[in-house]
Design a protein around this motif. Structure first.
Motif, PDB file in Angstrom:
ATOM      1  N   PRO A 133       4.078 -22.170  26.148  1.00 51.43           N
ATOM      2  CA  PRO A 133       5.165 -21.279  26.585  1.00 51.43           C
ATOM      3  C   PRO A 133       6.533 -21.913  26.404  1.00 51.43           C
ATOM      4  N   SER A 134       7.486 -21.099  25.997  1.00 46.56           N
ATOM      5  CA  SER A 134       8.852 -21.579  25.772  1.00 46.56           C
ATOM      6  C   SER A 134       9.587 -21.751  27.093  1.00 46.56           C
ATOM      7  N   ALA A 135      10.720 -22.438  27.026  1.00 48.18           N
ATOM      8  CA  ALA A 135      11.459 -22.800  28.236  1.00 48.18           C
ATOM      9  C   ALA A 135      11.935 -21.590  29.021  1.00 48.18           C
ATOM     10  N   ASP A 136      12.124 -20.442  28.365  1.00 48.43           N
ATOM     11  CA  ASP A 136      12.628 -19.263  29.072  1.00 48.43           C
ATOM     12  C   ASP A 136      11.525 -18.485  29.769  1.00 48.43           C
ATOM     13  N   CYS A 137      10.325 -19.056  29.840  1.00 47.63           N
ATOM     14  CA  CYS A 137       9.210 -18.388  30.521  1.00 47.63           C
ATOM     15  C   CYS A 137       8.991 -18.931  31.939  1.00 47.63           C
ATOM     16  N   GLY A 138       9.987 -19.581  32.498  1.00 43.84           N
ATOM     17  CA  GLY A 138       9.871 -20.067  33.868  1.00 43.84           C
ATOM     18  C   GLY A 138       9.055 -21.332  34.002  1.00 43.84           C
ATOM     19  N   ILE A 139       8.982 -22.119  32.923  1.00 42.09           N
ATOM     20  CA  ILE A 139       8.167 -23.337  32.980  1.00 42.09           C
ATOM     21  C   ILE A 139       9.006 -24.520  33.440  1.00 42.09           C
ATOM     22  N   LEU A 140       8.317 -25.530  33.932  1.00 39.60           N
ATOM     23  CA  LEU A 140       8.921 -26.846  34.100  1.00 39.60           C
ATOM     24  C   LEU A 140       8.602 -27.621  32.829  1.00 39.60           C
ATOM     25  N   PRO A 141       9.615 -28.070  32.070  1.00 38.56           N
ATOM     26  CA  PRO A 141       9.327 -28.837  30.851  1.00 38.56           C
ATOM     27  C   PRO A 141       8.743 -30.210  31.208  1.00 38.56           C
ATOM     28  N   GLY A 142       7.444 -30.331  31.091  1.00 46.21           N
ATOM     29  CA  GLY A 142       6.756 -31.520  31.567  1.00 46.21           C
ATOM     30  C   GLY A 142       6.942 -32.731  30.673  1.00 46.21           C
ATOM     31  N   ILE A 143       6.755 -33.905  31.258  1.00 45.41           N
ATOM     32  CA  ILE A 143       6.868 -35.165  30.530  1.00 45.41           C
ATOM     33  C   ILE A 143       5.747 -35.278  29.496  1.00 45.41           C
ATOM     34  N   VAL A 144       4.525 -34.972  29.892  1.00 47.84           N
ATOM     35  CA  VAL A 144       3.401 -35.043  28.958  1.00 47.84           C
ATOM     36  C   VAL A 144       3.501 -33.919  27.933  1.00 47.84           C
ATOM     37  N   ARG A 145       3.982 -32.760  28.335  1.00 43.49           N
ATOM     38  CA  ARG A 145       4.207 -31.657  27.386  1.00 43.49           C
ATOM     39  C   ARG A 145       5.087 -32.126  26.239  1.00 43.49           C
ATOM     40  N   ALA A 146       6.188 -32.803  26.578  1.00 41.06           N
ATOM     41  CA  ALA A 146       7.092 -33.301  25.550  1.00 41.06           C
ATOM     42  C   ALA A 146       6.391 -34.307  24.643  1.00 41.06           C
ATOM     43  N   ALA A 147       5.566 -35.171  25.226  1.00 42.28           N
ATOM     44  CA  ALA A 147       4.848 -36.166  24.432  1.00 42.28           C
ATOM     45  C   ALA A 147       3.894 -35.503  23.443  1.00 42.28           C
ATOM     46  N   ILE A 148       3.193 -34.476  23.890  1.00 41.15           N
ATOM     47  CA  ILE A 148       2.254 -33.777  23.007  1.00 41.15           C
ATOM     48  C   ILE A 148       2.996 -33.099  21.867  1.00 41.15           C
ATOM     49  N   LEU A 149       4.130 -32.480  22.153  1.00 39.59           N
ATOM     50  CA  LEU A 149       4.908 -31.829  21.098  1.00 39.59           C
ATOM     51  C   LEU A 149       5.430 -32.842  20.081  1.00 39.59           C
ATOM     52  N   GLU A 150       5.654 -34.070  20.501  1.00 35.58           N
ATOM     53  CA  GLU A 150       6.086 -35.115  19.573  1.00 35.58           C
ATOM     54  C   GLU A 150       4.914 -35.672  18.765  1.00 35.58           C
ATOM     55  N   LEU A 151       3.744 -35.779  19.391  1.00 31.08           N
ATOM     56  CA  LEU A 151       2.585 -36.359  18.719  1.00 31.08           C
ATOM     57  C   LEU A 151       1.939 -35.407  17.713  1.00 31.08           C
ATOM     58  N   ALA A 152       1.966 -34.121  18.004  1.00 32.55           N
ATOM     59  CA  ALA A 152       1.197 -33.151  17.217  1.00 32.55           C
ATOM     60  C   ALA A 152       1.530 -33.158  15.723  1.00 32.55           C
ATOM     61  N   PRO A 153       2.811 -33.131  15.333  1.00 35.25           N
ATOM     62  CA  PRO A 153       3.093 -33.096  13.889  1.00 35.25           C
ATOM     63  C   PRO A 153       2.511 -34.287  13.127  1.00 35.25           C
ATOM     64  N   GLY A 154       2.462 -35.454  13.754  1.00 34.47           N
ATOM     65  CA  GLY A 154       1.898 -36.628  13.103  1.00 34.47           C
ATOM     66  C   GLY A 154       0.407 -36.513  12.848  1.00 34.47           C
ATOM     67  N   LEU A 155      -0.252 -35.576  13.536  1.00 34.37           N
ATOM     68  CA  LEU A 155      -1.679 -35.321  13.324  1.00 34.37           C
ATOM     69  C   LEU A 155      -1.901 -34.096  12.450  1.00 34.37           C
ATOM     70  N   GLY A 156      -0.808 -33.591  11.870  1.00 35.32           N
ATOM     71  CA  GLY A 156      -0.921 -32.412  11.019  1.00 35.32           C
ATOM     72  C   GLY A 156      -1.068 -31.116  11.783  1.00 35.32           C
ATOM     73  N   VAL A 157      -0.672 -31.114  13.051  1.00 36.24           N
ATOM     74  CA  VAL A 157      -0.806 -29.922  13.893  1.00 36.24           C
ATOM     75  C   VAL A 157       0.535 -29.200  13.953  1.00 36.24           C
ATOM     76  N   GLU A 158       0.538 -27.924  13.585  1.00 39.25           N
ATOM     77  CA  GLU A 158       1.737 -27.102  13.685  1.00 39.25           C
ATOM     78  C   GLU A 158       1.892 -26.610  15.119  1.00 39.25           C
ATOM     79  N   THR A 159       3.095 -26.765  15.677  1.00 36.76           N
ATOM     80  CA  THR A 159       3.333 -26.345  17.056  1.00 36.76           C
ATOM     81  C   THR A 159       4.375 -25.235  17.106  1.00 36.76           C
ATOM     82  N   LEU A 160       4.317 -24.472  18.188  1.00 38.86           N
ATOM     83  CA  LEU A 160       5.286 -23.401  18.392  1.00 38.86           C
ATOM     84  C   LEU A 160       5.476 -23.189  19.887  1.00 38.86           C
ATOM     85  N   GLU A 161       6.734 -23.200  20.328  1.00 40.39           N
ATOM     86  CA  GLU A 161       7.064 -22.801  21.691  1.00 40.39           C
ATOM     87  C   GLU A 161       7.387 -21.314  21.647  1.00 40.39           C
TER      88      GLU A 161
END
Length: 283
Positions: A196-224
């Protein structure tokens, strides 16, 4: 249990918080939950930066600078015999402190800062969830703050328990997926990793940010994205993240079973553990 309270280590049985404290009376405060491994707090700088930004957003000056708070965390772990523990949970609570009756801010606030530490169990292999009734208010200014007013999340978690599940997925006021009761959520859809994107009432988590940074290096496409609740019936898998559990798959949402071991979830979880190990060695 030993607490760190306003600059001192004190037994929990002797700790005193002013009855007029606005955190107790009004939920006027912030918190951080952190995980320590063998005396080292994971992503401590990120947690303290989020705390500082949250305090600035609500007009509250931190009573101590981040370096002294970091030192307090280390001393607290030692005082509780957790300096060598493989996993320990730290809860830091910051309130505006005591104030007069009513909502008006005290003219000269005296913030309360408390840190508690306890051993932490290993994360579960998987979790079941339901879509709960309580909503995240995505229009609230506190939605992206780790505010201590957590009643909606408490009620969502209790609804999950009453319905035979372990976690509650919460929607925002527009019916989009927001988060779990105390975690961020990721879903697999058409081979992509969505959260979920930031405008959906989420708390932007510390681990969430880490996963979004790690994913591209594993060839995983991400989308908020804004994720309608109806899409949950078609997803290929899902997992939750927070500082204590790391990455944990969802095995069921409502009556629908999900793949218990999505291969890409396992790869991301392994990459996250390597990131923690690297931080332990280099911190």
């Amino acid at each position: 249990m030993i607490l760190w309270l306003n600059g001192e280590l004190v037994p929990a049985s002797q700790a005193r918080i002013d009855p007029a404290d606005r955190g107790f009376l009004l939920g006027d405060g912030l918190f951080e939950t952190m995980m320590a491994r063998h005396g080292r707090v994971a992503f401590l700088d990120a947690h303290l930066l989020r705390l500082a930004r949250g305090a600035e957003a609500i007009g509250l000056a931190l009573p101590l600078d981040p370096a002294r708070i970091a030192t307090a965390c280390v001393k607290l772990l030692e005082a509780n015999g957790l300096a060598d523990a493989p996993r320990a949970a730290l809860r830091l609570t910051l309130t505006r402190g005591p104030g007069p009756r009513g909502l008006a801010l005290p003219p000269e606030p005296a913030p309360t800062l408390m840190i508690a530490a306890a051993s932490a169990a290993p994360p579960p292999a998987g979790l079941t969830a339901i879509v709960a009734t309580p909503r995240r208010n995505n229009r609230s200014p506190s939605a992206q703050l780790k505010a201590i007013a957590y009643l909606d999340n408490v009620l969502a978690k209790e609804e999950a328990r009453a319905r035979g599940a372990e976690e509650a997925l919460m929607l925002d006021n527009d019916g989009h997926l927001a988060c779990a009761s105390a975690a961020n959520i990721f879903i697999w859809e058409n081979g992509r990793l969505l959260t979920p994107s930031a405008d959906c009432g989420i708390l932007p988590g510390i681990v969430r940010a880490a996963i979004l940074e790690l994913a591209p290096g594993l060839g995983v496409e991400t989308l908020e994205d804004r994720i309608a609740a109806s899409r949950l019936s078609r997803i290929e898998g899902a997992f939750l993240t927070n500082s204590l559990i790391g990455v944990v798959p969802l095995t069921r949402i409502g009556e629908r079973a999900l793949p218990a071991a999505h291969p890409l979830t396992a790869r991301l979880a392994a990459a996250y553990e390597l990131l923690l190990d690297s931080a332990d060695r280099n911190g």
